[in-house]
Design an enzyme around this catalytic site. Sequence first.
Site, PDB file in Angstrom:
ATOM      1  N   LYS A 112       0.820  -1.218   0.000  1.00  0.00           N
ATOM      2  CA  LYS A 112       0.000   0.000   0.000  1.00  0.00           C
ATOM      3  C   LYS A 112       0.849   1.261   0.000  1.00  0.00           C
ATOM      4  O   LYS A 112       0.394   2.322  -0.421  1.00  0.00           O
ATOM      5  CB  LYS A 112      -0.980  -0.034   1.169  1.00  0.00           C
ATOM      6  CG  LYS A 112      -2.036  -1.126   0.970  1.00  0.00           C
ATOM      7  CD  LYS A 112      -3.110  -1.119   2.021  1.00  0.00           C
ATOM      8  CE  LYS A 112      -4.218  -2.096   1.685  1.00  0.00           C
ATOM      9  NZ  LYS A 112      -3.796  -3.521   1.825  1.00  0.00           N
TER      10      LYS A 112
HETATM   11  C1  LIG Z   1      -4.386  -4.591   1.227  1.00  0.00           C
HETATM   12  C2  LIG Z   1      -3.620  -5.866   1.124  1.00  0.00           C
HETATM   13  C3  LIG Z   1      -4.010  -6.896   0.236  1.00  0.00           C
HETATM   14  C4  LIG Z   1      -5.261  -6.798  -0.618  1.00  0.00           C
HETATM   15  O1  LIG Z   1      -5.133  -5.868  -1.666  1.00  0.00           O
HETATM   16  P1  LIG Z   1      -6.426  -5.343  -2.466  1.00  0.00           P
HETATM   17  O2  LIG Z   1      -5.928  -4.235  -3.316  1.00  0.00           O
HETATM   18  O3  LIG Z   1      -7.401  -4.890  -1.422  1.00  0.00           O
HETATM   19  O4  LIG Z   1      -6.946  -6.480  -3.265  1.00  0.00           O
HETATM   20  C5  LIG Z   1      -3.223  -8.038   0.161  1.00  0.00           C
HETATM   21  N1  LIG Z   1      -2.127  -8.177   0.936  1.00  0.00           N
HETATM   22  C6  LIG Z   1      -1.707  -7.209   1.792  1.00  0.00           C
HETATM   23  C7  LIG Z   1      -0.503  -7.441   2.607  1.00  0.00           C
HETATM   24  C8  LIG Z   1      -2.436  -6.027   1.913  1.00  0.00           C
HETATM   25  O5  LIG Z   1      -2.039  -5.078   2.779  1.00  0.00           O
END
Ligand SMILES: *Cc1c(COP(=O)(O)O)cnc(C)c1O
Length: 462
Positions: A112
Amino acid sequence: MRYISTRGQAPALSFEEVVLTGMASDGGLYVPETVPRLSHDDLAEMAGLSYAEIAFRVMKPYINGEIDDATFREIVRDAYASFSHDAVVPLNQLDANHFLLELFHGPTLAFKDVALQLLGRLLDHFLEKRNERAVIMGATSGDTGSAAIEGCRHCDNLDIFILHPYQRVSEVQRRQMTTVLADNVFNVAIEGNFDDAQAMVKASFADQSFLKGARLVAVNSINWARIMAQIVYYVASAVALGAPQRSVSFCVPSANFGNLFAGYMAYRMGLPVERFVIATNANDILHRTLVDNDFSKRELVATLTPSMDIVVSSNFERLLFEAYERDGDAVRDLMDRFQAEPAVLAEAPLSRLREMFASHRVDDATILEVIREAHHRTQEVLDPHTATGYRAAERERGDPGVPMITLATAHPAKFAEAVVKAGFPGVPLPPHMDDLLEREERYTVLPAELSAVQQFMAENRR
Ligand SMILES: *Cc1c(COP(=O)(O)O)cnc(C)c1O
């Protein structure tokens, strides 16, 4: 370029407006009105460029001239300078044609950061230009909150309030938020659960009068700029492995589907992609929809992959909009039915999705098995989210001539519980974070009452 809503009834917006707006007023999500193309030559010319330069070139058409090139280059360069690896998102080759794309070298050790390091700076840029200030509000059970705080801590025109459920977030995740002592960062521990916190955020967006005119901004994955920033690493990794001459496949641990939708956009822009593989945990709405045409909500299940624990995949609507050939009325109708009861997709859109997407559901026991097996085979300790991707990719390996790129969405040190359960002594935090457990924390505990939270925000925003 303008941005339009997936439900067809909200006004079209400029890039600047779409960055400052969350959800569209008709309940839909914003998408670009046309998909910009990367030609064969555009892609070929990216070979050997820095990540920041590729990012600039991929995102430029979406910015639409609303930021001048020199300034945008600077913003992008600055955003990715915060990553601890020079390649920003390095590829790690596991075997002859399976690669991990390591997206966890940012400040909070999860993918993120790639989007939020950019989004904070974009918001700050536009607010500065408008001579405005804004308040960011979000609820988190972990990854999003810390990444948002790290993305906004240096932004003069933003105050950020992140609500987390008191004593229900792991210590590492809490400290990644609460040890950021910047004047514009406010951590609020709610005496309730995540849903209580989430409900307060929703109510605050619905009625913002408590802020007396200040703008409230959402940084969750419905913000278009987050998707845009994530398109880049699909392009960069494919180019590193021989695109445009060679196709690749991607496997993505998925929840709200923002990450995978960005990959789909890269494909639509012209990146040669053979197949996308969706990995889900027991919260498997994406898998059920694709395989059984069962587009329905189920009770939330707590798993070893908390960042994938969702009931609804909010960004899936953006893909549905494409599958329904951009028919906003059809999407609105489908989403209305889905809110009320189990829904099904029409046949033609579903078969369009199945041409490009495969999916696999991976349960907790399998995750532990995969962490052990992957370590045995490759010496890598995978984080549990990445482990779901690893298994899904192994199940879906097609043509051996097509590289499979599995997105490693978090650093294993961040999810030590699963790693320890799998039989490992734990993974140390990377050097720049090794004193995390000794750093000073700051947060405010408040009751799970909307008025208390709103009063705190009104009093503390600058
Ligand atoms: C947010 C997250 C996901 C999921 O990603 P999306 O974009 O919501 O599909 C998967 N793995 C980790 C470690 C995350 O922080």
